[in-house]
Each structure stands twice: as structure tokens, then as C-alpha cells.
Write a protein that holds these residues in place. Structure first.
Motif, PDB file in Angstrom:
ATOM      1  N   ARG A 198       1.925   1.774   2.720  1.00 48.24           N
ATOM      2  CA  ARG A 198       2.401   0.693   3.597  1.00 48.24           C
ATOM      3  C   ARG A 198       1.253  -0.059   4.263  1.00 48.24           C
ATOM      4  NH1 ARG A 198       8.160   0.218   3.973  1.00 48.24           N
ATOM      5  NH2 ARG A 198       7.682  -1.613   5.178  1.00 48.24           N
ATOM      6  N   PRO A 199       0.230   0.642   4.791  1.00 48.17           N
ATOM      7  CA  PRO A 199      -0.904  -0.106   5.338  1.00 48.17           C
ATOM      8  C   PRO A 199      -1.624  -0.944   4.278  1.00 48.17           C
ATOM      9  CG  PRO A 199      -0.920   2.147   6.157  1.00 48.17           C
ATOM     10  CD  PRO A 199       0.140   2.075   5.095  1.00 48.17           C
ATOM     11  N   THR A 200      -1.696  -0.439   3.047  1.00 48.07           N
ATOM     12  CA  THR A 200      -2.311  -1.210   1.967  1.00 48.07           C
ATOM     13  C   THR A 200      -1.505  -2.476   1.702  1.00 48.07           C
ATOM     14  OG1 THR A 200      -3.309   0.741   0.946  1.00 48.07           O
ATOM     15  CG2 THR A 200      -2.948  -1.175  -0.483  1.00 48.07           C
ATOM     16  N   ASP A 244       0.319  -4.053   3.849  1.00 44.82           N
ATOM     17  CA  ASP A 244       0.072  -4.954   4.985  1.00 44.82           C
ATOM     18  C   ASP A 244      -1.231  -5.736   4.791  1.00 44.82           C
ATOM     19  OD1 ASP A 244       2.397  -4.077   6.193  1.00 44.82           O
ATOM     20  OD2 ASP A 244       1.374  -2.700   7.565  1.00 44.82           O
ATOM     21  N   THR A 273      -0.836  -8.318   1.821  1.00 44.16           N
ATOM     22  CA  THR A 273      -0.058  -9.523   2.127  1.00 44.16           C
ATOM     23  C   THR A 273      -0.793 -10.463   3.080  1.00 44.16           C
ATOM     24  OG1 THR A 273       1.206  -8.340   3.833  1.00 44.16           O
ATOM     25  CG2 THR A 273       2.185  -8.498   1.629  1.00 44.16           C
ATOM     26  N   ARG A 274      -1.831  -9.976   3.742  1.00 44.43           N
ATOM     27  CA  ARG A 274      -2.683 -10.878   4.526  1.00 44.43           C
ATOM     28  C   ARG A 274      -3.704 -11.575   3.638  1.00 44.43           C
ATOM     29  NH1 ARG A 274      -2.661  -6.630   8.175  1.00 44.43           N
ATOM     30  NH2 ARG A 274      -4.844  -6.128   7.754  1.00 44.43           N
ATOM     31  N   ALA A 315      -7.363  -0.504   4.305  1.00 43.61           N
ATOM     32  CA  ALA A 315      -6.289   0.232   4.968  1.00 43.61           C
ATOM     33  C   ALA A 315      -6.745   1.645   5.344  1.00 43.61           C
ATOM     34  CB  ALA A 315      -5.059   0.288   4.066  1.00 43.61           C
TER      35      ALA A 315
END
Length: 150
Positions: free
Chosen positions: A54-56, A58, A61-62, A144
């Protein structure tokens, strides 16, 4: 995603099945709304543990507007990123599993919510064949992981 976007995604995903009509039937008739599809034809899947996945996503997508399709399993224990075929055979990262040629993955219908909290799309396919670049995914994973340690 609605209408023709979902239809295009269904066609794109089902195109790897030995019997695309049977695949579409499975999605429509199986109460879980899932089908088993072979990896390694149009895509591989890199599977990250949830605490990194999930952090990856995030970070990714930035960096870009829309990565390729991304799956999550029950309880977010794992996150699967659709990457170009052949990626798994060349991947050398530790702690990351891969589904490539000769393996199968459970794939939910791209236009329906997962029944019972099972496998679901975090980013559904759009039918265009967009995949996440493996190098960009690796960079996002490193960022991440570094943020998680910091």
C-alpha cells in the motif's frame, strides 16, 4: 469505470484465458466474481507484502497519473502489481513474490466489488493494456520502504 471501460477491461483480461467465453461466464455466475487466469502472457504480477504494497502504491500514484492494474487480497495482506510479461523471470528483489509464465492468479471482475472481502482491485484495468513499469515500481518500493523505516 463504467460501461465500455468495464467491457474493454473484461475483454483485455479474458483474452489470456484458454476459453475467454468461459472466463466471462465465470465472472458472471460465480458468486465470488472471480476467475483463474494465467500470468505471463500479457502481464506478470509482482506481489508485495501488504505493509509494503500500500505505501508503494501511494508513492507510485504520486509519480504517475495511472499505474497499471493493482490487486489486493483479503485483509490487505498482499498487493499485486501488473507489470510487463517476463518481469518475474528477471526480478531479483527479496520479499517480493511473482506470478509469471506457468502460474495462475485469481482475478476479480473489473467492474464489481469483491464479494465477502476477497481479492479486489485497488486500481482496476482500463482495457488499454497499461502496465506498471517494473523499474518505476522498484523505485517506488525503495521510497516506501525508506519512509517506513524513517
Amino acid at each position: 469505470m463504467a460501461g465500455t471501460g468495464v467491457e474493454a477491461a473484461v475483454e483485455w483480461l479474458a483474452s489470456v484465458a484458454q476459453d475467454p467465453d468461459a472466463c466471462r461466464w465465470e465472472w458472471e455466475c460465480d458468486p465470488r466474481g472471480t476467475a483463474l487466469l494465467p500470468a505471463g502472457r500479457r502481464w506478470d504480477v509482482l506481489i508485495l507484502p501488504g505493509e509494503l504494497g500500500r505505501p508503494t502504491l501511494d508513492v507510485l500514484t504520486r509519480l504517475i497519473d495511472r499505474p497499471g492494474p493493482v490487486l489486493s487480497d483479503f485483509g490487505d495482506a498482499r498487493t499485486g502489481f501488473f507489470v510487463p510479461p517476463g518481469t518475474v523471470a528477471r526480478w531479483a528483489g527479496t520479499g517480493v513474490r511473482g506470478a509469471g509464465r506457468g502460474t495462475w492468479i485469481v482475478v476479480p471482475h473489473p467492474g464489481r466489488a469483491a464479494a465477502g472481502g476477497g481479492v479486489r482491485w485497488l486500481i482496476p484495468p482500463d482495457g488499454s493494456g497499461t502496465l506498471t513499469d517494473a523499474t518505476l515500481l522498484e523505485l517506488a518500493m525503495h521510497e516506501a520502504a525508506a519512509r517506513g523505516r524513517g
